[in-house]
Design an enzyme around this catalytic site. Sequence first.
Site, PDB file in Angstrom:
ATOM      1  N   TRP A 101     -40.497 114.622  24.654  1.00 10.60           N
ATOM      2  CA  TRP A 101     -39.366 114.216  23.808  1.00 10.60           C
ATOM      3  C   TRP A 101     -39.025 115.293  22.798  1.00 10.60           C
ATOM      4  O   TRP A 101     -37.852 115.521  22.500  1.00 10.60           O
ATOM      5  CB  TRP A 101     -39.638 112.861  23.149  1.00 10.60           C
ATOM      6  CG  TRP A 101     -39.804 111.815  24.198  1.00 10.60           C
ATOM      7  CD1 TRP A 101     -40.950 111.143  24.524  1.00 10.60           C
ATOM      8  CD2 TRP A 101     -38.806 111.357  25.131  1.00 10.60           C
ATOM      9  NE1 TRP A 101     -40.713 110.303  25.578  1.00 10.60           N
ATOM     10  CE2 TRP A 101     -39.420 110.405  25.966  1.00 10.60           C
ATOM     11  CE3 TRP A 101     -37.460 111.662  25.324  1.00 10.60           C
ATOM     12  CZ2 TRP A 101     -38.724 109.755  26.999  1.00 10.60           C
ATOM     13  CZ3 TRP A 101     -36.768 111.013  26.345  1.00 10.60           C
ATOM     14  CH2 TRP A 101     -37.395 110.077  27.161  1.00 10.60           C
ATOM     15  N   ASP A 168     -38.598 112.405  14.569  1.00  5.17           N
ATOM     16  CA  ASP A 168     -38.396 111.371  15.589  1.00  5.17           C
ATOM     17  C   ASP A 168     -39.625 110.463  15.544  1.00  5.17           C
ATOM     18  O   ASP A 168     -40.717 110.855  15.932  1.00  5.17           O
ATOM     19  CB  ASP A 168     -38.258 112.054  16.963  1.00  5.17           C
ATOM     20  CG  ASP A 168     -38.204 111.056  18.117  1.00  5.17           C
ATOM     21  OD1 ASP A 168     -38.257 109.838  17.870  1.00  5.17           O
ATOM     22  OD2 ASP A 168     -38.098 111.514  19.277  1.00  5.17           O
ATOM     23  N   LYS A 192     -39.605 100.115  20.919  1.00  2.78           N
ATOM     24  CA  LYS A 192     -41.072 100.106  20.906  1.00  2.78           C
ATOM     25  C   LYS A 192     -41.586  99.147  19.829  1.00  2.78           C
ATOM     26  O   LYS A 192     -42.119  98.102  20.132  1.00  2.78           O
ATOM     27  CB  LYS A 192     -41.640 101.516  20.702  1.00  2.78           C
ATOM     28  CG  LYS A 192     -41.517 102.379  21.956  1.00  2.78           C
ATOM     29  CD  LYS A 192     -40.652 103.520  21.700  1.00  2.78           C
ATOM     30  CE  LYS A 192     -40.494 104.554  22.778  1.00  2.78           C
ATOM     31  NZ  LYS A 192     -40.462 104.204  24.153  1.00  2.78           N
TER      32      LYS A 192
HETATM   33  N1  PMP Z   1     -38.414 110.056  21.429  1.00  7.22           N
HETATM   34  C1  PMP Z   1     -39.561 109.432  21.749  1.00  7.22           C
HETATM   35  C2  PMP Z   1     -40.795 109.764  20.958  1.00  7.22           C
HETATM   36  C3  PMP Z   1     -39.593 108.514  22.791  1.00  7.22           C
HETATM   37  O1  PMP Z   1     -40.742 107.898  23.107  1.00  7.22           O
HETATM   38  C4  PMP Z   1     -38.401 108.234  23.506  1.00  7.22           C
HETATM   39  C5  PMP Z   1     -38.334 107.212  24.621  1.00  7.22           C
HETATM   40  N2  PMP Z   1     -39.453 106.777  25.164  1.00  7.22           N
HETATM   41  C6  PMP Z   1     -37.240 108.921  23.153  1.00  7.22           C
HETATM   42  C7  PMP Z   1     -37.282 109.806  22.103  1.00  7.22           C
HETATM   43  C8  PMP Z   1     -35.960 108.675  23.882  1.00  7.22           C
HETATM   44  O2  PMP Z   1     -35.458 107.485  23.470  1.00  7.22           O
HETATM   45  P1  PMP Z   1     -34.161 106.798  24.083  1.00  7.22           P
HETATM   46  O3  PMP Z   1     -34.513 106.394  25.478  1.00  7.22           O
HETATM   47  O4  PMP Z   1     -33.933 105.659  23.154  1.00  7.22           O
HETATM   48  O5  PMP Z   1     -33.056 107.793  24.057  1.00  7.22           O
END
Ligand code: PMP
Length: 356
Positions: A101, A168, A192
């Site tokens: 991510w 994030d 989450k």
């Molecule tokens: N950042 C983290 C730490 C994540 O775990 C995730 C999704 N699992 C995301 C970003 C992406 O999130 P989204 O699917 O809501 O765009």
Amino acid sequence: MKKHNFSAGPSILPQEVIKKAADALLNFNGLDLSLIEVSHRSKDFVDVMDNACNLVKELLNLPEGYSVLFLQGGASLEFLRVPYNLLKVDGKAAYLDTGTWSANAIKEAKKLSNIDVVASSKDKGYNYVPKNYTIPSDIDYFHCTSNNTIFGTQLKEFPKTDCPLVCDMSSDIFSRQLDFSKFDIIYAGAQKNMGPAGTTVIIVKDEILGKSGRVIPSILDYQVHIAKESMFNTPSVFAVYVSMLTLEWLKNLGGIPAIEKLNETKAALIYAEIDRNPLFKGYAEMEDRSLMNVTFNLTDEANKEIFDKLWNAEGISGLKGHRSVGGYRASIYNALPLESVQVLVEAMKQLEKQLS
Ligand code: PMP
């Protein structure tokens, strides 16, 4: 219904929240209308949005000067929205690369400007968090990911920066006590620790905005969303409502200090078994282990079929590791009860008994 949901996201929510959400789908606030068929501009829904934003501020103990937004596009849209708002036209930002991510956030920011990756743990399959890196002084912001959902590592400390600190926190927001006022932007997808997929909470320190000198498309401009109180376009009403309910649940439980204790107990229990049981090994370096996503493997893959049968028989779901890591990942978010971890640990012990 499966009894023990270890899914990484969308993931377990408190049963009482799901029941209240189900009620509101049928009859919201006694209006004889469903939550999803009333105007987002009605007083009833505006109150939901206000309540959700205030709960975020209260639970995170934020001082004056922060705005809270509930927007769409997932955390992935913030990968782009953050540089659009903070990166000067000829500017530069620095990123810490601790997993898929973070790497995705870097990829998006690179579309706007030069990005300095101060350190990366990619060399070892992202199983640790880099330390002792230097953050350059001539940057517009520093970005990190507090918890690496896929690899099961978590930042225990955050660097001091002279520039805005952006984080994030998608997979560990509201799970542990931090000084949240150290951060200038925090963002997290709801799915989450907060609610269903479909909304992202964004916490912004107002004074850092409006300085990039960029022409920002309205939908990407935090100041536009702040002025419109998250109603520049139609918010994801259901996801915001369920998030509000989960935040109320957390507040009634005793807030972040109370849930942090429970999260530490759950994590200690499962990591202790991973370290004790010779049939398992942890994926992440010990000092960087996540309290939210516990990644582990069998020491002998030949035992997979029998272990999978054992935990399936206990009503456990969502334990399969991410395809890039393999093995198992137990996501032990706020709403997962201690009992579920006890059942998983019992299945791990059971494997040892059966094979002895
Ligand atoms: N950042 C983290 C730490 C994540 O775990 C995730 C999704 N699992 C995301 C970003 C992406 O999130 P989204 O699917 O809501 O765009």
